[in-house]
Motif scaffolding. Structure first.
Motif, PDB file in Angstrom:
ATOM      1  N   SER A  83       0.844  -1.194   0.000  1.00  0.00           N
ATOM      2  CA  SER A  83       0.000   0.000   0.000  1.00  0.00           C
ATOM      3  C   SER A  83       0.874   1.236   0.000  1.00  0.00           C
ATOM      4  O   SER A  83       2.009   1.204   0.488  1.00  0.00           O
ATOM      5  CB  SER A  83      -0.887   0.017   1.244  1.00  0.00           C
ATOM      6  N   GLN A  84       0.344   2.351  -0.510  1.00  0.00           N
ATOM      7  CA  GLN A  84       1.085   3.613  -0.448  1.00  0.00           C
ATOM      8  C   GLN A  84       1.384   3.969   1.010  1.00  0.00           C
ATOM      9  O   GLN A  84       2.468   4.436   1.321  1.00  0.00           O
ATOM     10  CB  GLN A  84       0.297   4.747  -1.101  1.00  0.00           C
ATOM     11  N   ALA A  85       0.395   3.729   1.872  1.00  0.00           N
ATOM     12  CA  ALA A  85       0.588   3.998   3.300  1.00  0.00           C
ATOM     13  C   ALA A  85      -0.428   3.197   4.106  1.00  0.00           C
ATOM     14  O   ALA A  85      -1.494   2.841   3.609  1.00  0.00           O
ATOM     15  CB  ALA A  85       0.434   5.483   3.594  1.00  0.00           C
ATOM     16  N   VAL A  86      -0.067   2.956   5.354  1.00  0.00           N
ATOM     17  CA  VAL A  86      -0.948   2.276   6.295  1.00  0.00           C
ATOM     18  C   VAL A  86      -0.977   3.107   7.575  1.00  0.00           C
ATOM     19  O   VAL A  86       0.078   3.496   8.098  1.00  0.00           O
ATOM     20  CB  VAL A  86      -0.449   0.844   6.605  1.00  0.00           C
ATOM     21  N   LYS A  87      -2.196   3.373   8.037  1.00  0.00           N
ATOM     22  CA  LYS A  87      -2.362   4.139   9.276  1.00  0.00           C
ATOM     23  C   LYS A  87      -2.864   3.203  10.367  1.00  0.00           C
ATOM     24  O   LYS A  87      -3.811   2.444  10.172  1.00  0.00           O
ATOM     25  CB  LYS A  87      -3.356   5.279   9.062  1.00  0.00           C
ATOM     26  N   VAL A  88      -2.180   3.239  11.506  1.00  0.00           N
ATOM     27  CA  VAL A  88      -2.585   2.487  12.689  1.00  0.00           C
ATOM     28  C   VAL A  88      -2.652   3.491  13.826  1.00  0.00           C
ATOM     29  O   VAL A  88      -1.639   4.117  14.170  1.00  0.00           O
ATOM     30  CB  VAL A  88      -1.591   1.348  13.023  1.00  0.00           C
ATOM     31  N   LYS A  89      -3.868   3.685  14.343  1.00  0.00           N
ATOM     32  CA  LYS A  89      -4.109   4.710  15.360  1.00  0.00           C
ATOM     33  C   LYS A  89      -3.645   6.051  14.816  1.00  0.00           C
ATOM     34  O   LYS A  89      -4.131   6.484  13.776  1.00  0.00           O
ATOM     35  CB  LYS A  89      -3.477   4.335  16.693  1.00  0.00           C
ATOM     36  N   ASP A  90      -2.722   6.725  15.471  1.00  0.00           N
ATOM     37  CA  ASP A  90      -2.272   8.055  15.039  1.00  0.00           C
ATOM     38  C   ASP A  90      -0.982   8.012  14.232  1.00  0.00           C
ATOM     39  O   ASP A  90      -0.398   9.047  13.936  1.00  0.00           O
ATOM     40  CB  ASP A  90      -2.054   8.965  16.259  1.00  0.00           C
ATOM     41  N   THR A  91      -0.524   6.822  13.860  1.00  0.00           N
ATOM     42  CA  THR A  91       0.753   6.701  13.159  1.00  0.00           C
ATOM     43  C   THR A  91       0.534   6.261  11.711  1.00  0.00           C
ATOM     44  O   THR A  91      -0.198   5.307  11.446  1.00  0.00           O
ATOM     45  CB  THR A  91       1.667   5.692  13.878  1.00  0.00           C
ATOM     46  N   LEU A  92       1.193   6.976  10.799  1.00  0.00           N
ATOM     47  CA  LEU A  92       1.112   6.678   9.382  1.00  0.00           C
ATOM     48  C   LEU A  92       2.472   6.168   8.907  1.00  0.00           C
ATOM     49  O   LEU A  92       3.493   6.831   9.102  1.00  0.00           O
ATOM     50  CB  LEU A  92       0.733   7.933   8.595  1.00  0.00           C
ATOM     51  N   TYR A  93       2.470   5.016   8.280  1.00  0.00           N
ATOM     52  CA  TYR A  93       3.674   4.409   7.725  1.00  0.00           C
ATOM     53  C   TYR A  93       3.580   4.542   6.202  1.00  0.00           C
ATOM     54  O   TYR A  93       2.748   3.888   5.571  1.00  0.00           O
ATOM     55  CB  TYR A  93       3.765   2.938   8.124  1.00  0.00           C
TER      56      TYR A  93
END
Length: 126
Positions: A19-29
């Motif tokens: 994926s371009q990005a993955v967000k978990v809670k308040d953190t974006l990877y």
């Protein structure tokens, strides 16, 4: 876990199973971005400065899709094909972090996707 996939049409589509990005809670990877034009799919690599700015614009598009900006970035990873380009990449990259830059590392690698010269990923916190 609450994993949310973030996608921006303003950044290039992934060229693999990620994926371009993955967000978990308040953190974006944010996955590593290269200098692909999102509209044409063409590489922007006439010179390392132009290539680095294109990478940063792709990162910015993904951050924006998550309602974030470079101020939210806490960590970057930079991969370059030639450490002799470090100063030039650093100068272009630095224009996006005027105050309180994130933590980061820069690593020379033998090869990158599509034979680009630079790839950058980041982690941001809302």
């Amino acid at each position: 876990m609450g994993k949310e996939i973030i996608r921006s049409s303003e950044a290039p589509e992934p060229i693999g199973p990620y994926s371009q990005a993955v967000k978990v809670k308040d953190t974006l990877y944010v996955s590593g971005q290269i200098a692909l034009d999102a509209d044409t799919g063409e590489l922007i690599n006439e010179n390392i400065t132009e290539e680095t700015h294109a990478v940063m614009k792709n990162l910015e598009a993904v951050l924006r899709a998550a309602d974030l900006c470079f101020d939210h970035v806490v960590k970057c990873s930079i991969f370059v094909r030639n450490m002799d380009d470090f100063a030039t990449v650093n100068e272009a990259y630095g224009r996006y972090f005027k105050t309180n830059p994130p933590a980061r590392e820069t690593v020379e690698v033998s090869r990158l996707p599509k034979n680009v010269n630079v790839e950058i990923s980041c982690i941001a916190v809302a």
